[in-house]
Design a protein around this motif. Structure first.
Motif, short mmCIF file in Angstrom:
data_model
loop_
_atom_site.label_atom_id
_atom_site.label_comp_id
_atom_site.label_asym_id
_atom_site.label_seq_id
_atom_site.Cartn_x
_atom_site.Cartn_y
_atom_site.Cartn_z
N SER A 202 0.85 -1.19 0.00
CA SER A 202 0.00 0.00 0.00
C SER A 202 0.89 1.25 0.00
CB SER A 202 -0.91 0.02 1.21
OG SER A 202 -1.73 1.16 1.21
N PRO A 203 0.69 2.14 -0.97
CA PRO A 203 -0.18 2.00 -2.13
C PRO A 203 0.41 1.03 -3.15
CG PRO A 203 1.10 3.98 -2.33
CD PRO A 203 1.44 3.41 -0.98
N THR A 204 -0.33 0.76 -4.21
CA THR A 204 0.17 -0.16 -5.24
C THR A 204 0.63 0.59 -6.48
OG1 THR A 204 -2.10 -0.45 -6.03
CG2 THR A 204 -1.27 -2.07 -4.46
N SER A 205 0.75 1.90 -6.36
CA SER A 205 1.27 2.70 -7.48
C SER A 205 2.00 3.91 -6.92
CB SER A 205 0.15 3.13 -8.43
OG SER A 205 -0.76 3.97 -7.76
N ILE A 206 2.92 4.43 -7.70
CA ILE A 206 3.68 5.63 -7.33
C ILE A 206 3.54 6.66 -8.45
CG2 ILE A 206 5.97 6.59 -6.86
CD1 ILE A 206 6.83 3.85 -5.83
N ASN A 207 3.26 7.87 -8.08
CA ASN A 207 3.22 8.96 -9.05
C ASN A 207 4.28 9.98 -8.64
OD1 ASN A 207 2.71 11.03 -10.81
ND2 ASN A 207 0.50 11.15 -10.40
N PHE A 208 5.37 10.01 -9.42
CA PHE A 208 6.46 10.93 -9.09
C PHE A 208 6.15 12.36 -9.57
CE2 PHE A 208 8.89 6.90 -9.01
CZ PHE A 208 9.49 7.02 -7.77
N GLY A 209 5.02 12.54 -10.22
CA GLY A 209 4.64 13.88 -10.68
C GLY A 209 5.35 14.26 -11.96
N THR A 210 5.56 15.53 -12.13
CA THR A 210 6.21 16.05 -13.33
C THR A 210 7.64 16.45 -12.98
OG1 THR A 210 4.11 16.87 -14.23
CG2 THR A 210 6.14 17.83 -15.12
N LEU A 211 8.61 15.86 -13.70
CA LEU A 211 10.03 16.15 -13.45
C LEU A 211 10.69 16.57 -14.76
CD1 LEU A 211 11.09 13.14 -11.14
CD2 LEU A 211 10.58 15.51 -10.45
N ALA A 212 11.44 17.67 -14.72
CA ALA A 212 12.18 18.11 -15.90
C ALA A 212 13.35 17.18 -16.16
CB ALA A 212 12.68 19.54 -15.68
N THR A 213 13.78 17.11 -17.39
CA THR A 213 14.95 16.29 -17.72
C THR A 213 16.15 16.81 -16.94
OG1 THR A 213 15.41 17.70 -19.62
CG2 THR A 213 14.12 15.70 -20.02
N PHE A 301 11.18 5.03 -2.54
CA PHE A 301 11.69 5.10 -3.90
C PHE A 301 11.80 6.56 -4.36
CE2 PHE A 301 9.74 0.95 -3.55
CZ PHE A 301 10.69 0.12 -4.16
N GLY A 302 12.83 6.79 -5.19
CA GLY A 302 13.01 8.08 -5.85
C GLY A 302 13.42 7.83 -7.30
N VAL A 303 13.42 8.89 -8.12
CA VAL A 303 13.74 8.72 -9.54
C VAL A 303 14.49 9.95 -10.06
CG1 VAL A 303 11.58 9.72 -10.42
CG2 VAL A 303 12.79 7.98 -11.78
N ALA A 304 15.30 9.71 -11.09
CA ALA A 304 15.98 10.79 -11.82
C ALA A 304 15.63 10.67 -13.30
CB ALA A 304 17.49 10.71 -11.63
N VAL A 305 15.26 11.79 -13.94
CA VAL A 305 14.93 11.79 -15.37
C VAL A 305 16.19 12.24 -16.12
CG1 VAL A 305 13.48 12.76 -17.18
CG2 VAL A 305 12.53 12.30 -14.89
N PRO A 306 16.68 11.39 -17.02
CA PRO A 306 17.92 11.75 -17.71
C PRO A 306 17.71 12.87 -18.73
CG PRO A 306 17.01 9.73 -18.63
CD PRO A 306 16.17 10.07 -17.44
N GLY A 307 18.78 13.59 -19.00
CA GLY A 307 18.71 14.61 -20.04
C GLY A 307 18.40 14.00 -21.40
N GLY A 308 17.63 14.72 -22.17
CA GLY A 308 17.29 14.26 -23.51
C GLY A 308 16.09 13.35 -23.59
N PRO A 310 12.57 12.24 -24.23
CA PRO A 310 11.49 12.89 -24.97
C PRO A 310 10.33 13.30 -24.07
CG PRO A 310 12.23 10.92 -26.12
CD PRO A 310 12.88 10.89 -24.77
N VAL A 311 9.63 14.30 -24.49
CA VAL A 311 8.48 14.78 -23.74
C VAL A 311 7.39 13.71 -23.74
CG1 VAL A 311 6.65 16.52 -23.66
CG2 VAL A 311 8.98 17.17 -24.32
N GLY A 312 6.82 13.47 -22.58
CA GLY A 312 5.72 12.52 -22.51
C GLY A 312 5.70 11.78 -21.18
N ALA A 313 4.84 10.79 -21.10
CA ALA A 313 4.67 10.00 -19.87
C ALA A 313 5.46 8.70 -19.97
CB ALA A 313 3.20 9.71 -19.63
N TYR A 314 6.02 8.32 -18.85
CA TYR A 314 6.81 7.09 -18.77
C TYR A 314 6.26 6.22 -17.63
CZ TYR A 314 10.29 9.41 -21.74
OH TYR A 314 10.93 10.07 -22.77
#
Length: 324
Positions: A202-213, A301-308, A310-314
């Motif tokens: 619980s929960p069974t999903s994670i939403n990291f929101g919007t992160l810039a590259t 959990f945490g995440v990093a969005v790499p440079g480059g 493409p715009v969109g959802a992952y």
């Protein structure tokens, strides 16, 4: 000379007569008459019941929170009784584990007049209960009669692994008439509780929101890992897949852009990169018990969005597993 011979003959004659008399006397004794008289015997046969069971022991094996269906048959027999009676059933207060001191209450054993593939029926109690199951009266031509009764068991959540043993008693009774004293009416019950751990997230999903590259998440998202009803300590393992671009599955960035941590540090660089294969986090979920059947711990959990990127959802699949 003639006189002597006469005397001898007389002697022989007398002797012969004497012998004949003896024979006649003996014959008279052998043919004496006999007489007899009659004795009348009586016996009072009361209404009588006997109880024996087969088998005399059963063993079930299962995990906490699971049940063995009410389909284990016990045959209750009256050998050499002469009246019908109902089966009565009762048991010891608990099925006990002598090594740990833990126990399973006898009410977790159910009885039923018919076999079932489900765990249904009536709880065994510590006092005799009339099941209303009839054992017919034996007869001279059929001195043994019997009827079946079916039993099953439920293992409470959090029951520690091990062997739990107790006794269940059976008796055929008819009003005030009970079975003759016997030791063959006792069923030894053993439950082998197997070690296991369960998992609920619980929960069974994670939403990291919007992160810039080129940026990282600044907050950690915690997933609570709960064991509801197991009986063994568990270690949390984690792994996952690569991040996949929603509109083009050929585009992705690596699984290792996600990191995990046993604590909510808030610092991305302090996390451990997620991998494609299971890795132990060293985070443990304590073993549940009957008094505390639900235990939990949290992985972050945490995440990093790499440079480059493409715009969109992952999206990414993260797998959390409990090992015990």
């Amino acid at each position: 000379m003639e006189s002597k011979n006469f005397n001898w003959l007389v002697t022989i004659f007398v002797a012969a007569l004497t012998f004949s008399a003896l024979l006649l006397l003996s014959s008279s004794n052998l043919s004496a008459t006999s007489s007899n008289s009659q004795v009348t015997a009586s016996v009072n046969v009361p209404g009588t019941l006997y109880t024996s069971i087969s088998p005399n022991s059963v063993t079930w094996a299962n995990y906490p929170g699971y049940s063995n269906a009410t389909n284990t048959v016990i045959t209750v027999t009256d050998n050499n009784g002469n009246i019908a009676g109902n089966i009565f059933i009762w048991g010891t207060a608990t099925l006990s584990n002598t090594l740990s001191g833990n126990s399973i209450a006898i009410g977790n054993v159910l009885w039923n007049p018919t076999s079932s593939n489900a765990f249904v029926g009536n709880a065994v109690t510590t006092s005799p209960v009339n099941t209303l199951i009839v054992v017919a009266a034996p007869t001279l031509s059929s001195t043994s009669t019997n009827s079946p009764i079916y039993i099953g068991v439920n293992i409470p959540l959090g029951t520690e692994s091990g062997l739990y043993t107790g006794s269940i008693y059976f008796d055929i009774e008819n009003g005030s008439t009970v079975s003759q004293p016997t030791t063959s009416n006792v069923l030894t019950v053993t439950v082998n509780v197997l070690p296991t751990c369960y998992i609920s997230l619980s929960p069974t999903s994670i939403n990291f929101g919007t992160l810039a590259t080129g940026t990282t998440s600044t907050t950690w998202n915690g997933i609570v890992d709960t064991d509801n009803g197991g009986n063994a300590q568990a270690t949390i393992n984690v792994y996952g897949g690569n991040w996949i671009f929603s509109s083009n599955t050929a585009i992705s960035f690596y699984v290792s852009n996600t990191v995990w941590s046993p604590t909510n540090t808030g610092i991305y660089s302090s996390g451990t990169p997620l991998t494609l294969t299971p890795v132990s986090t060293g985070i443990t979920v304590p073993a549940p018990t009957q008094s505390n059947p639900s235990t939990s711990n949290t992985v972050y959990f945490g995440v990093a969005v790499p440079g480059g990127a493409p715009v969109g959802a992952y999206t990414q699949n993260i797998v959390i597993a409990n090992e015990c």
